[in-house]
Design an enzyme around this catalytic site. Structure first.
Site, PDB file in Angstrom:
ATOM      1  N   GLU A 126      -6.586  -5.691   4.598  1.00 40.48           N
ATOM      2  CA  GLU A 126      -7.934  -5.545   4.437  1.00 40.48           C
ATOM      3  C   GLU A 126      -8.696  -6.577   5.733  1.00 40.48           C
ATOM      4  O   GLU A 126      -9.659  -6.047   5.962  1.00 40.48           O
ATOM      5  CB  GLU A 126      -8.505  -6.095   3.043  1.00 40.48           C
ATOM      6  CG  GLU A 126     -10.022  -5.452   2.918  1.00 40.48           C
ATOM      7  CD  GLU A 126     -10.126  -5.622   1.341  1.00 40.48           C
ATOM      8  OE1 GLU A 126     -10.306  -4.603   0.564  1.00 40.48           O
ATOM      9  OE2 GLU A 126     -10.402  -6.972   1.121  1.00 40.48           O
ATOM     10  N   HIS A 161      19.200  -2.947  -3.048  1.00 37.48           N
ATOM     11  CA  HIS A 161      19.776  -2.056  -3.750  1.00 37.48           C
ATOM     12  C   HIS A 161      18.668  -0.876  -3.792  1.00 37.48           C
ATOM     13  O   HIS A 161      18.605   0.022  -4.603  1.00 37.48           O
ATOM     14  CB  HIS A 161      20.208  -2.253  -5.180  1.00 37.48           C
ATOM     15  CG  HIS A 161      21.102  -3.468  -5.098  1.00 37.48           C
ATOM     16  ND1 HIS A 161      22.543  -3.229  -4.801  1.00 37.48           N
ATOM     17  CD2 HIS A 161      21.129  -4.753  -5.111  1.00 37.48           C
ATOM     18  CE1 HIS A 161      23.137  -4.215  -4.685  1.00 37.48           C
ATOM     19  NE2 HIS A 161      22.376  -5.341  -4.966  1.00 37.48           N
ATOM     20  N   LYS A 204     -16.204   3.773  -1.112  1.00 39.75           N
ATOM     21  CA  LYS A 204     -16.846   3.553  -2.413  1.00 39.75           C
ATOM     22  C   LYS A 204     -18.170   4.507  -2.385  1.00 39.75           C
ATOM     23  O   LYS A 204     -18.421   5.053  -3.448  1.00 39.75           O
ATOM     24  CB  LYS A 204     -17.526   1.937  -2.432  1.00 39.75           C
ATOM     25  CG  LYS A 204     -16.347   1.020  -3.062  1.00 39.75           C
ATOM     26  CD  LYS A 204     -17.033  -0.370  -2.821  1.00 39.75           C
ATOM     27  CE  LYS A 204     -16.197  -1.416  -3.000  1.00 39.75           C
ATOM     28  NZ  LYS A 204     -16.825  -2.786  -2.857  1.00 39.75           N
TER      29      LYS A 204
HETATM   30  O1  LIG Z   1     -14.911  -9.139  -6.501  1.00 37.43           O
HETATM   31  P1  LIG Z   1     -15.603  -7.716  -6.318  1.00 37.43           P
HETATM   32  O2  LIG Z   1     -16.963  -7.848  -5.355  1.00 37.43           O
HETATM   33  O3  LIG Z   1     -15.686  -7.000  -7.450  1.00 37.43           O
HETATM   34  O4  LIG Z   1     -14.717  -7.092  -5.177  1.00 37.43           O
HETATM   35  C1  LIG Z   1     -13.446  -6.605  -5.318  1.00 37.43           C
HETATM   36  C2  LIG Z   1     -12.976  -6.284  -4.082  1.00 37.43           C
HETATM   37  O5  LIG Z   1     -13.518  -5.175  -3.556  1.00 37.43           O
HETATM   38  C3  LIG Z   1     -13.503  -5.159  -2.104  1.00 37.43           C
HETATM   39  O6  LIG Z   1     -14.969  -5.869  -1.771  1.00 37.43           O
HETATM   40  C4  LIG Z   1     -13.047  -4.153  -1.429  1.00 37.43           C
HETATM   41  O7  LIG Z   1     -11.869  -3.385  -1.789  1.00 37.43           O
HETATM   42  C5  LIG Z   1     -12.666  -6.594  -1.590  1.00 37.43           C
HETATM   43  O8  LIG Z   1     -12.606  -7.083  -0.584  1.00 37.43           O
HETATM   44  C6  LIG Z   1     -12.905  -7.332  -3.087  1.00 37.43           C
HETATM   45  O9  LIG Z   1     -11.641  -8.216  -3.083  1.00 37.43           O
END
Ligand SMILES: O=P(O)(O)OC[C@H]1O[C@](O)(CO)[C@@H](O)[C@@H]1O
Length: 528
Positions: free
Chosen positions: A322, A351, A455
């Site tokens: 990330e 294995h 998202k």
């Molecule tokens: O803690 P939050 O804001 O729920 O985000 C969870 C995760 O989602 C992200 O923003 C994107 O996957 C991560 O960087 C983060 O750790």
């Protein structure tokens, strides 16, 4: 290279941290002195960038944020006295809370002790707590932790079913920095519902760990939850293990959080040294750069030879991928950067896929994590003069050797034991290595624009579902899927609409698909 030359190379490049008893060996990466010299200017810049970052520069320009996870283990480094005080106070608040839960001063409404924890969070709000729980939780912890880290209904059901009547003595941690991530929100709503169904007052069991005034914070405030801990905007999710995100669950499980912070601080001090050969994080970044040609051309396979470190590779997967997996560099140039990370544990993986590592596509470098102490107490002999720990050591050394002989490079990190200090140190080592490597390849390690895109796309699908159902409700006769897509004003989305309908149909959500399931274009849809 003959073995004497290699032995000399091993000694020349060996890094040892006496306080932590940690060794880093990059001798089995085949770089030469010319390569090291060529990277020196980039390292000079990386060290200078890191100094600025630690002083509170806006190191995450896209989000206009400081990057302060190093302050968490050395609050005096924070750029203002207010921040220092906030960090210290939060830590004291966490310790006091855990202590009160352990003594029963804080207890569930009708019982004298909490026995279990459900930790709800995803990504950085789950992976650190999961890794640390697996690595450090005592065999009989004061509270047993369970994780909900997805929007998977059966995953949630399983956790709730396993807890059964113990829900009445289960504390719920809802962890979300932003306080608006859908997965933990869904988990929270379902868990709350389970408490209500058992006539338990959820607010008396619930703890929020989130940014101030986030949606989650507002709900926790309005409903008067048992406790709230602040998450700072200058700590990224994937570097949040030493903030309330990681420390609250760890302290509740009886893990020594001060020792974890101390180990990280010691490692931070060691990785602040602006000298390549004396800085273990810089040595790691050098090895990564060499292996992948500064473009991530080789994957990182992480093999801890210790069951309790099983989740380290998963934890590193987020931290590294990330942070480094970026389309654009800091100058806006398209670079498609990153390093792919995978792995489980040795010797178990011997294995499974080590066959390919030894003989197949040479598209990786390995990182072997060695724990020098086998166990506390004596070992039985499984062969004359040989223990299971000797076998594990032999498998590690054998794999390292076999890989090297076939021109597969490896790094070895050795720690004396898995304990709170060494785990803190490992986390800090990789956090810094990622920061330095990001500078070497000129990317912003602290944002994640690609995840935001995913998202948004998911939100579009849910919106489409609503629109399609609205149209179906107005219809008396069955429609073809393309008719429905047209009528929903989403002709382009016909395939997504088909998949939404198939999901609703499978889950008896009132949508009926009729026709030949093997020919989606021939199906008709109606509300049943
Ligand atoms: O803690 P939050 O804001 O729920 O985000 C969870 C995760 O989602 C992200 O923003 C994107 O996957 C991560 O960087 C983060 O750790």
């Amino acid at each position: 290279m003959d073995s004497r030359v290699l032995w000399q190379r091993y000694q020349d490049w060996l890094y040892f941290h006496p306080g932590l008893g940690l060794y880093l060996d990059i001798s089995r990466m085949r770089f030469d002195d010319g390569f090291v010299a060529s990277l020196q200017p980039k390292f000079d810049k990386a060290f200078a960038d890191m100094v600025e970052l630690e002083k509170g520069a806006i190191a995450n320009p896209d989000e206009n944020r400081m990057v302060g996870h190093y302050w968490l283990r050395n609050p005096d480094l924070a750029p203002t006295p207010e921040l220092t005080q906030e960090i210290v106070q939060t830590l004291e608040q966490i310790e006091a809370f855990a202590d009160q839960v352990h003594t029963g001063a804080i207890h569930p409404p009708k019982e004298c002790r909490f026995t279990d924890i459900i930790s709800i969070g995803i990504g950085g709000s789950a992976l650190g707590p999961q890794f640390v729980a697996q690595a450090l939780s005592p065999d009989l912890p004061p509270l047993q932790i369970h994780f909900i880290d997805n929007s998977d209904p059966t995953g949630i059901d399983r956790v709730l079913a396993q807890l059964g009547d113990k829900l009445a003595t289960t504390l719920v941690l809802v962890i979300s920095k932003s306080g608006g991530t859908p997965e933990p929100r869904n988990g929270m709503i379902e868990v709350k519902q389970a408490y209500t169904a058992k006539k338990l007052d959820f607010a008396k069991y619930a703890v929020a760990i989130t940014g101030q005034d986030s949606n989650l914070d507002q709900v926790a405030k309005a409903e008067n939850w048992l406790a709230r801990f602040s998450m700072y905007d200058w700590v990224g999710g994937r570097t949040s293990e030493m903030s309330a995100v990681g420390l609250v669950p760890a302290a509740l499980q009886g893990i020594d959080i001060r020792a974890m912070l101390d180990g990280a601080k010691e490692m931070d001090d060691a990785t602040r040294v602006p000298n390549l050969k004396n800085n273990p994080a810089a040595l790691l970044a050098l090895a990564w750069y060499f292996s992948g040609n500064g473009k991530g051309e080789k994957d990182m396979v992480v093999l801890p030879y210790k069951d309790s470190l099983l989740l380290f590779s998963r934890y590193l997967q987020q931290l590294i991928m990330e942070s480094l997996g970026k389309e654009k560099d800091l100058d806006g140039k398209t670079v498609f950067q990153g390093i792919a990370v995978y792995g489980n544990k040795g010797s178990t993986d011997q294995h499974a896929y080590v066959q390919q590592l030894r003989e197949g596509v040479p598209n990786f470098f390995a990182t072997l994590i060695e724990v020098l102490e086998d166990r506390q107490g004596k070992s039985v002999e499984v062969d004359p003069g040989v223990t299971t720990g000797d076998y594990l050591c032999g498998f590690l050394l054998g794999t390292r050797q076999a890989l090297y002989e076939n021109h597969r490079d490896s790094i070895t990190v050795s720690i004396p034991q898995v304990n709170a200090r060494t785990v803190g140190a490992l986390i800090a080592l990789y956090e810094r290595a990622v920061g330095l490597y990001a500078s070497l390849v000129n990317v912003n390690a602290y944002h994640q624009p690609g995840v935001e895109a995913g998202k948004k796309a998911a939100a579009v699908i849910l919106d489409l579902q609503k629109r399609v159902l609205e149209v179906l409700q107005t219809q008396k006769k069955a429609l073809s899927i393309s008719e429905l897509a047209d009528m929903s004003g989403a002709a382009e989305e016909v395939e997504a609409i088909y998949k939404i309908l198939r999901h609703l149909h499978t889950n008896n959500r009132g949508v009926v698909l009729t026709g030949d399931l093997a020919k989606p274009g021939s199906l008709t849809v109606s509300l049943g």
